[in-house]
Design a protein around this motif. Structure first.
Motif, PDB file in Angstrom:
ATOM      1  N   SER A  31     135.637  38.531 -21.968  1.00  0.00           N
ATOM      2  CA  SER A  31     136.395  38.133 -20.689  1.00  0.00           C
ATOM      3  C   SER A  31     137.262  39.095 -20.138  1.00  0.00           C
ATOM      4  CB  SER A  31     137.292  36.662 -21.376  1.00  0.00           C
ATOM      5  OG  SER A  31     138.171  37.325 -22.395  1.00  0.00           O
ATOM      6  N   VAL A  52     130.419  34.563 -22.426  1.00  0.00           N
ATOM      7  CA  VAL A  52     131.377  35.149 -22.391  1.00  0.00           C
ATOM      8  C   VAL A  52     132.289  35.023 -23.728  1.00  0.00           C
ATOM      9  CG1 VAL A  52     133.790  35.627 -21.291  1.00  0.00           C
ATOM     10  CG2 VAL A  52     131.600  35.284 -19.927  1.00  0.00           C
ATOM     11  N   GLN A  62     130.693  31.218 -19.670  1.00  0.00           N
ATOM     12  CA  GLN A  62     129.576  31.794 -19.277  1.00  0.00           C
ATOM     13  C   GLN A  62     129.601  32.431 -17.877  1.00  0.00           C
ATOM     14  OE1 GLN A  62     126.307  29.157 -19.419  1.00  0.00           O
ATOM     15  NE2 GLN A  62     126.563  28.375 -17.396  1.00  0.00           N
ATOM     16  N   ILE A  63     128.950  33.496 -17.641  1.00  0.00           N
ATOM     17  CA  ILE A  63     128.984  34.325 -16.304  1.00  0.00           C
ATOM     18  C   ILE A  63     127.601  34.354 -16.071  1.00  0.00           C
ATOM     19  CG2 ILE A  63     129.228  36.666 -17.165  1.00  0.00           C
ATOM     20  CD1 ILE A  63     131.302  35.989 -14.519  1.00  0.00           C
ATOM     21  N   VAL A  88     135.957  39.341 -15.559  1.00  0.00           N
ATOM     22  CA  VAL A  88     134.970  38.510 -15.690  1.00  0.00           C
ATOM     23  C   VAL A  88     135.702  37.151 -15.972  1.00  0.00           C
ATOM     24  CG1 VAL A  88     133.248  37.435 -17.749  1.00  0.00           C
ATOM     25  CG2 VAL A  88     133.210  40.085 -16.956  1.00  0.00           C
ATOM     26  N   ASP A  89     137.008  36.967 -16.377  1.00  0.00           N
ATOM     27  CA  ASP A  89     137.563  35.601 -16.708  1.00  0.00           C
ATOM     28  C   ASP A  89     138.106  35.066 -15.464  1.00  0.00           C
ATOM     29  OD1 ASP A  89     139.870  37.349 -16.553  1.00  0.00           O
ATOM     30  OD2 ASP A  89     140.626  36.928 -18.228  1.00  0.00           O
ATOM     31  N   MET A  92     134.285  33.700 -14.253  1.00  0.00           N
ATOM     32  CA  MET A  92     133.392  32.839 -15.056  1.00  0.00           C
ATOM     33  C   MET A  92     133.574  31.354 -15.142  1.00  0.00           C
ATOM     34  SD  MET A  92     134.877  33.549 -18.747  1.00  0.00           S
ATOM     35  CE  MET A  92     136.267  32.741 -19.592  1.00  0.00           C
TER      36      MET A  92
END
Length: 146
Positions: A31, A52, A62-63, A88-89, A92
């Motif tokens: 993340s 993720v 998920q991404i 990412v977080d 996502m």
């Protein structure tokens, strides 16, 4: 008719643990990774979406390629230089199908209708693998092809 054929083949009662792809073979990101890393993993793996995880191997979401590209879409162009500005977080989806390793194939089948993969967790909610929609359909095909 199809559902009855699946029930008759006893496939719906199979435990998914035997059918999953183990976590060692699953492309994933953490993340706190930057988006450029996530995009690289997605491109190299050939998948459109990946799990993720946090540092304790717990599923966070998920991404997907679409989510990443949407986050850097400018008014006139895709602003690739912004990839490293996001984690990412921040991009996502927290909605990711998940189930326990001891649950049955029937649940995996239902969850796979709207998702490309289902995350499989152990009793402590640690990520141990995935079942892809492709592997689910392949198993159904094998059972119905007999």
């Amino acid at each position: 008719m199809l559902l009855q054929a699946l029930k008759d083949s006893q496939i719906m009662d199979n435990e998914i643990k035997k059918l999953m792809i183990p976590h060692e073979k699953v492309a994933h990101v953490q993340s706190n990774n930057p988006l450029d890393h996530a995009l690289l993993v997605l491109i190299k793996s050939g998948y459109t979406a990946i799990p993720v995880l946090d540092t304790d191997y717990k599923v966070q979401g998920q991404i997907s390629k679409a989510q990443i590209l949407d986050s850097i879409l400018g008014i006139e162009r895709i602003e690739m230089e912004r990839l490293h500005d996001y984690k990412v977080d921040e991009v996502m989806s927290n909605k990711v199908p998940r189930m326990n390793q001891n649950e049955t194939f029937g649940k995996a089948l239902m969850l796979s209708i709207n998702h490309p993969f289902v995350c499989i967790e152990d009793d402590e909610q640690s990520f141990i693998g995935i079942m892809t929609r492709r592997s689910i359909l392949a198993l159904i095909h094998r059972h119905l092809g007999k």
